[in-house]
Design an enzyme around this catalytic site. Structure first.
Site, PDB file in Angstrom:
ATOM      1  N   ASP A 182      25.099 -46.694 -14.400  1.00 24.74           N
ATOM      2  CA  ASP A 182      24.002 -47.031 -13.488  1.00 24.74           C
ATOM      3  C   ASP A 182      24.620 -47.802 -12.318  1.00 24.74           C
ATOM      4  O   ASP A 182      25.147 -48.901 -12.497  1.00 24.74           O
ATOM      5  CB  ASP A 182      22.971 -47.871 -14.251  1.00 24.74           C
ATOM      6  N   LYS A 207      15.822 -49.354  -4.917  1.00 20.52           N
ATOM      7  CA  LYS A 207      16.573 -50.537  -4.487  1.00 20.52           C
ATOM      8  C   LYS A 207      17.319 -50.251  -3.178  1.00 20.52           C
ATOM      9  O   LYS A 207      16.700 -49.932  -2.196  1.00 20.52           O
ATOM     10  CB  LYS A 207      17.506 -50.977  -5.618  1.00 20.52           C
TER      11      LYS A 207
HETATM   12  O1  P1T Z   1      12.133 -49.403 -11.189  1.00 24.48           O
HETATM   13  P1  P1T Z   1      12.797 -48.066 -11.333  1.00 24.48           P
HETATM   14  O2  P1T Z   1      12.983 -47.343 -10.049  1.00 24.48           O
HETATM   15  O3  P1T Z   1      12.159 -47.209 -12.390  1.00 24.48           O
HETATM   16  O4  P1T Z   1      14.310 -48.335 -11.811  1.00 24.48           O
HETATM   17  C1  P1T Z   1      14.650 -48.901 -13.041  1.00 24.48           C
HETATM   18  C2  P1T Z   1      15.982 -49.582 -12.921  1.00 24.48           C
HETATM   19  C3  P1T Z   1      17.118 -48.928 -13.364  1.00 24.48           C
HETATM   20  N1  P1T Z   1      18.347 -49.490 -13.282  1.00 24.48           N
HETATM   21  C4  P1T Z   1      18.504 -50.719 -12.759  1.00 24.48           C
HETATM   22  C5  P1T Z   1      19.883 -51.324 -12.698  1.00 24.48           C
HETATM   23  C6  P1T Z   1      17.414 -51.427 -12.273  1.00 24.48           C
HETATM   24  O5  P1T Z   1      17.634 -52.638 -11.736  1.00 24.48           O
HETATM   25  C7  P1T Z   1      16.110 -50.855 -12.358  1.00 24.48           C
HETATM   26  C8  P1T Z   1      14.897 -51.560 -11.888  1.00 24.48           C
HETATM   27  N2  P1T Z   1      15.077 -52.950 -11.726  1.00 24.48           N
HETATM   28  C9  P1T Z   1      14.139 -53.839 -11.307  1.00 24.48           C
HETATM   29  C10 P1T Z   1      12.874 -53.512 -10.993  1.00 24.48           C
HETATM   30  C11 P1T Z   1      14.625 -55.229 -11.198  1.00 24.48           C
HETATM   31  O6  P1T Z   1      13.961 -56.074 -10.569  1.00 24.48           O
HETATM   32  O7  P1T Z   1      15.693 -55.501 -11.750  1.00 24.48           O
END
Ligand code: P1T
Length: 392
Positions: A182, A207
């Site tokens: 990831d 993000k």
């Molecule tokens: O929120 P989403 O687009 O479904 O992504 C999930 C996700 C996957 N991998 C990582 C490293 C992430 O940080 C996240 C989502 N994280 C947040 C919402 C947060 O505030 O850390």
């Protein structure tokens, strides 16, 4: 769509890959791929879909452009985009695993990813062992005969721990496992895990890739044609695709990734240095600082440290909450990677779904604060932190 030119630099690919003007007969030469809202595509002959397009869920020109661009940025042959980061992860896991399989995963992951493993996949008889993947030998020791995959984040969320991606890739290859990395925290601008030996990269494009806190999305980038075909099949069969409008917003956002990341990083470095000398701060975790325990390893596999850092302040959870609630410019909010600075308390927010004893074991204390530096003026961000840290 266009084939990306791999001799081009990152910023050039971010603007142009997947989006060259269309000069075919009757086309208007748009320099930006339009939002193709049509939910279905007409054909002249029953057996010949027009340019491969049949139905919005299976293939959509705006989404395709984004998939081409993101693949180019991760030095991948193939890309797929999904309705969220978790939709990307779920589709990937369902496509490549089956009942009885086992995954070795990093014990410091986004809380939602842990929840997916523990509370969703467990019901389908897919098991997981969480290990401290900062020690590659622990990853290897956790491999079982039914293991199929290794899942890492580097740097991890929220403790910014770093995995030796090259070493773990070698372990994965030796045991015939799929290594998934990831790469949300650094974005393809600062790290390309496929080049370090990972098989598949996932992103929450909500993000840095989207970059403006106004669109939810996820992406999977890879080089294996066999896995791509499986994933494409599952993307259509499961249906968790990115919408045309969200594809457009993400395409728009990602064009400035290089510029934004430079400013995010500049602000994060200055904030990390400021916090490091503040008497109310007990610990600053930022892989760009020489004090980070894996700083040298980190530098060997990335070109920058990004815009996220974590730190602990002296005192109780109440002290941490008071600091967070006093900030004026930083939004007290989950998520990261947007142009606006964000800050949060993982134990009560992004990682509240992780059981307390696991949080304690991995190091997520109740006073750990995670900060995502935006692209505002550095001095304004530091002034805001300074006033909020001042004792009453
Ligand atoms: O929120 P989403 O687009 O479904 O992504 C999930 C996700 C996957 N991998 C990582 C490293 C992430 O940080 C996240 C989502 N994280 C947040 C919402 C947060 O505030 O850390």
């Amino acid at each position: 769509m266009n084939t990306p030119d791999n001799t081009q630099g990152f910023a050039t690919k971010a603007v142009h890959a997947g989006e060259e003007p269309d000069f075919r007969e009757g086309a208007s030469g748009d320099v930006v791929v339009p939002i193709h809202l049509s939910s279905t595509f007409a054909r002249k002959k029953v057996s010949v879909p027009t340019a491969g397009y049949e139905y919005i869920r299976s293939l959509n020109p705006t989404r395709k452009a984004l998939e081409t661009k993101l693949a180019a940025l991760e030095n991948a042959k193939y890309g797929l985009t999904f309705a969220s980061g978790l939709a990307a992860e779920t589709t990937l896991l369902l496509a490549l695993l089956k009942s009885g399989d086992h995954v070795v995963a990093f014990d410091d992951l986004y809380g939602g990813t842990r929840r997916l493993f523990n509370h969703v996949l467990a019901d389908y008889n897919i098991s997981v062992t969480f290990v401290d993947a900062t020690d590659a030998s622990l990853v290897e020791n956790a491999i079982q005969p039914q293991s199929r995959m290794i899942w890492i984040e580097s740097p991890s969320n929220p403790l910014l721990k770093v995995c030796d991606i090259r070493a773990i890739a070698k372990i994965a290859a030796r045991h015939d496992l799929i290594l998934v990395a990831d790469n949300t925290f650094l974005s393809p601008y600062f790290q390309n895990p496929l080049d370090l030996g990972a098989d598949i990269v996932v992103h929450s494009s909500t993000k840095y890739i989207g970059g403006h806190s106004d669109v939810l999305g996820g992406a999977v980038l890879l080089n294996s044609a066999a896995y791509y075909e499986k994933l494409q099949y599952h993307q259509n069969a499961v249906g968790a695709v990115l919408s045309p409008f969200d594809s457009y917003l993400t395409l728009r956002g990602v064009k400035t990734l290089a510029l934004r990341l430079e400013q995010h990083q500049k602000n994060a470095v200055e904030i990390a240095l400021y916090l490091s000398q503040h008497p109310r701060v007990t610990r600053v975790i930022y892989p760009g600082l020489e004090t980070h325990p894996q700083h040298r390893l980190f530098k060997s596999q990335t070109t920058g440290a990004g815009g996220v850092l974590s730190f602990e302040i002296r005192g109780t959870t109440k002290d941490a909450e008071r600091f967070l609630e006093r900030l004026k410019l930083f939004a007290l909010a989950e998520s990261l990677g947007g142009v606006e600075s964000l800050i949060e308390l993982p134990s009560a927010m992004t990682h509240a779904s992780v059981p307390e004893e696991i949080r304690k074991q991995t190091g997520i204390s109740d006073t750990l604060i995670r900060l995502s530096a935006g692209i505002e003026n550095t001095k304004d961000l530091i002034a805001d932190i300074k006033q909020a840290l001042q004792n009453e």
